[in-house]
Design an enzyme around this catalytic site. Structure first.
Site, short mmCIF file in Angstrom:
data_model
loop_
_atom_site.label_atom_id
_atom_site.label_comp_id
_atom_site.label_asym_id
_atom_site.label_seq_id
_atom_site.Cartn_x
_atom_site.Cartn_y
_atom_site.Cartn_z
N ASP A 1 55.79 46.42 51.48
CA ASP A 1 54.79 47.49 51.35
C ASP A 1 55.32 48.54 50.39
O ASP A 1 56.54 48.75 50.30
CB ASP A 1 54.49 48.12 52.71
N ASP B 1 47.04 43.98 51.43
CA ASP B 1 46.42 44.68 52.56
C ASP B 1 45.10 45.32 52.13
O ASP B 1 44.11 45.28 52.87
CB ASP B 1 47.35 45.77 53.10
#
Length: 167
Positions: free
Chosen positions: A124, A142
């Site tokens: 991330d 995402d």
């Protein structure tokens, strides 16, 4: 006698492939360019690049479960992607309102599966915040999954085929 065939929406898998490629390219950049767990401001007071890792699902769900969850999330992502691909094969190409969200979810899901296979976790790097409130870090895969889920939700709310008929 054969019935006429209509092109299906599998062409939308090209969008899934583009999402996977862009997701993996940005994560490669992150892994070679950003320090771990140190915010790099993009827009002060709102947005940082922030390299972090997630062994769980959304909002780090099950991130401390001991490792078995990686296989669960891989199986879920592959199963859902397979189901959505099957649905694309049954969806007429012209029905982009269905095909677009399916393709987004497939691309995002497979992008994160690749991370789990390569690294044992998802990379991330996008961190949004206001004041002292920080949204959990996320990545392009995402974002594609969330956009696809919103698209499916909106389609189910506003699709005229499923709305009640008035006399």
């Amino acid at each position: 006698m054969t019935r006429p065939t209509h092109p299906n929406a599998l062409i939308w898998l090209l969008l899934s492939i583009a999402i996977i490629a862009l997701d993996q390219a940005t994560k490669a950049w992150v892994l070679t360019s950003l320090p771990e767990y140190i915010p790099v401001p993009v827009i002060h007071g709102f947005w940082n690049w922030y390299r972090s890792y997630n062994t769980g699902a959304a909002f780090s769900f099950l991130s401390d479960a001991g490792g078995w969850q990686m296989w669960l999330f891989i199986a879920l992502a592959l199963g859902i992607s397979g189901l959505l691909t099957f649905w694309l094969s049954r969806t007429p190409r012209r029905e982009w309102r269905s095909a677009l969200p399916y393709a987004l979810i497939i691309g995002g899901g497979i992008g994160n599966v690749i991370d789990r296979f390569l690294h044992g976790h998802v990379v991330d790097f996008i961190q949004w915040y206001v004041g002292s409130y920080y949204w959990p870090s996320f990545n392009l895969a995402d974002s594609a999954i969330v956009a696809g889920a919103i698209g499916i939700g909106l389609l189910s709310l506003f699709d005229s085929k499923h709305s009640p008929k008035t006399p």
